[in-house]
Design an enzyme around this catalytic site. Structure first.
Site, PDB file in Angstrom:
ATOM      1  N   GLU A  57       0.797  -1.326  -0.031  1.00  0.00           N
ATOM      2  CA  GLU A  57       0.082   0.023  -0.049  1.00  0.00           C
ATOM      3  C   GLU A  57       0.994   1.230  -0.036  1.00  0.00           C
ATOM      4  O   GLU A  57       0.620   2.333  -0.690  1.00  0.00           O
ATOM      5  CB  GLU A  57      -0.893  -0.019   1.145  1.00  0.00           C
ATOM      6  N   TYR A 140      -6.229   6.933   3.678  1.00  0.00           N
ATOM      7  CA  TYR A 140      -6.481   5.891   2.759  1.00  0.00           C
ATOM      8  C   TYR A 140      -5.717   4.608   3.141  1.00  0.00           C
ATOM      9  O   TYR A 140      -6.379   3.556   3.351  1.00  0.00           O
ATOM     10  CB  TYR A 140      -5.790   6.253   1.373  1.00  0.00           C
ATOM     11  N   ASP A 158      -9.781   5.715  -2.429  1.00  0.00           N
ATOM     12  CA  ASP A 158      -8.343   6.039  -3.208  1.00  0.00           C
ATOM     13  C   ASP A 158      -8.790   7.085  -4.487  1.00  0.00           C
ATOM     14  O   ASP A 158      -9.976   7.131  -4.665  1.00  0.00           O
ATOM     15  CB  ASP A 158      -7.501   5.027  -3.494  1.00  0.00           C
TER      16      ASP A 158
END
Length: 372
Positions: A57, A140, A158
């Site tokens: 991520e 996020y 996102d």
DNA sequence: CAAGCGTGGAC
DNA sequence: TGTCCAAGCTT
């Protein structure tokens, strides 16, 4: 695994009831990625390694999947666990990150690993709030890790999901102003039994079907609820605030080389642009008309000669550097930097702009040798 | 909240 | 060539 009928009875309008067809589409068409657990496993309760989810991520922040894959493999080979990364040499981490961009991510990655290793016994917090306290983890990323690695009902938003939602609901409010509204709509649509798969399904949809240009609405699993498609204006969304134009900056860079091919490098300050990365000596980069582009900015006297110029575009300015080169004797003092021999140069923490500079002076010097 | 912060691929 | 932009975070 049977789904409850909640998403049907909760539905208040057609556009909030798309989780079922979306998940069915995801079960068949999900992308296979190195950090992912496929849906047939997550539905049985098999969740991915939080370390790998976190690492992916962070790498994926403003970065394409194609670019991330190679770096993810290098990182997980070198540092398979958060404890290994926490124990790593910080400079080695910067070297491994070189070329991926947004280098504060690498600095925060290391800090975060150290915090998790020492203060959390090597286990990532399993809630959004807990995750958000860690460096480099914002709204996020905290929601994504909570949902994907811990099956928490977090509303993940996102860039992909912003695009999908603004089209589904034809939201004319420009970004980032629309963010709060988007988050609420995602929270309302999210099925509590598969939050991680829902987030990844929305992102896959945005990446492969609900694309910025020429969206493939014909094969979209949730087109029935899409207001923008119905009105024929899907590509109009998301509406964004206009961007300011990029100024041009100029400067000079100096490649000093010893007879053995070693190049003089130094380390940039640990914060700000290219923070903590390596560079060759040079002038400031200025937007002024009278910016220094000649040897008056040389780090020391030598037989500097112009060897070309390079251009590079950063997020908020474009840069043109005049590149100078000089051959120095074996015993030349490095000053506050170090001499990097040809075998080490390709593995230094050199950002792309600096690789361009060195390549302009010494072609091939920063290229990694193919093995075999 | 706006600005600072990289890079490479698609068109 | 330019333009957009890709799973954003920090200050």
């Amino acid at each position: 695994m049977a789904r409850r009928a909640a998403s049907v009875t909760d539905a208040q309008s057609f556009s909030t009831d798309y989780s079922l067809p979306l998940l069915a589409w995801y079960d068949r068409h999900h992308r296979s990625l190195p950090w992912r657990t496929p849906p047939d496993e997550t539905r049985l309760g098999v969740l991915p390694d939080p370390y790998r989810v976190w690492l992916s991520e962070v790498m994926l922040q403003q970065t394409t999947v194609g670019a991330v894959k190679r770096y993810f493999e290098v990182f997980t080979d070198a540092w398979p666990t958060v404890e290994a990364l926490a124990a790593a040499d910080a400079d080695d981490v910067m070297k491994a990150w070189a070329g991926l961009g947004y280098y504060s991510r690498a600095r925060n990655l290391k800090k975060c690993a150290e915090t998790v290793a020492t203060e959390y016994a090597g286990r990532f917090p399993d809630t959004e709030a807990g995750l958000k306290t860690l460096p480099g983890i914002g709204d996020y990323t905290a929601a994504a890790i909570a949902a994907i690695a811990f099956n928490q009902p977090a509303a993940v938003v996102d860039g992909n999901i912003e695009r999908v939602i603004t089209r589904l609901h034809a939201i004319e409010t420009p970004l980032p102003q629309a963010k709060r509204e988007i988050r609420a709509l995602v929270a309302k649509a999210m099925p509590h039994d598969r939050p991680g798969d829902f987030a990844q399904a929305m992102m896959d949809l945005g990446a492969t079907i609900c694309t910025p240009r020429k969206p493939a609405c014909v094969v979209c699993p949730i087109v029935a609820g899409c207001v923008a498609r119905r009105e024929g204006i899907a590509e109009h969304f998301p509406v964004k605030a206009p961007k300011s134009e990029k100024p041009m900056r100029v400067g000079a860079a100096f490649v000093a080389m010893r007879p053995d091919g070693s190049v003089l490098l130094r380390k940039r300050p640990s914060s700000g642009l290219l923070g903590g990365m390596a560079e060759v000596p040079g002038s400031d980069w200025t937007a002024r008309q009278d910016g220094i582009t000649d040897i008056s900015a040389a780090p020391f006297p030598a037989a500097w000669h112009a060897t070309g110029s390079i251009r590079h575009v950063f997020t908020h300015f474009a840069l043109e550097l005049c590149v100078f080169k000089a051959n120095l004797p074996d015993d030349a003092s490095p000053g506050d930097g170090w001499w990097s021999p040809p075998s080490a140069l390709p593995h230094e923490a050199l950002p792309t702009v600096m690789k361009k500079v060195i390549e302009a002076a010494i072609p091939g010097a920063t290229k990694k040798r193919r093995k075999g």
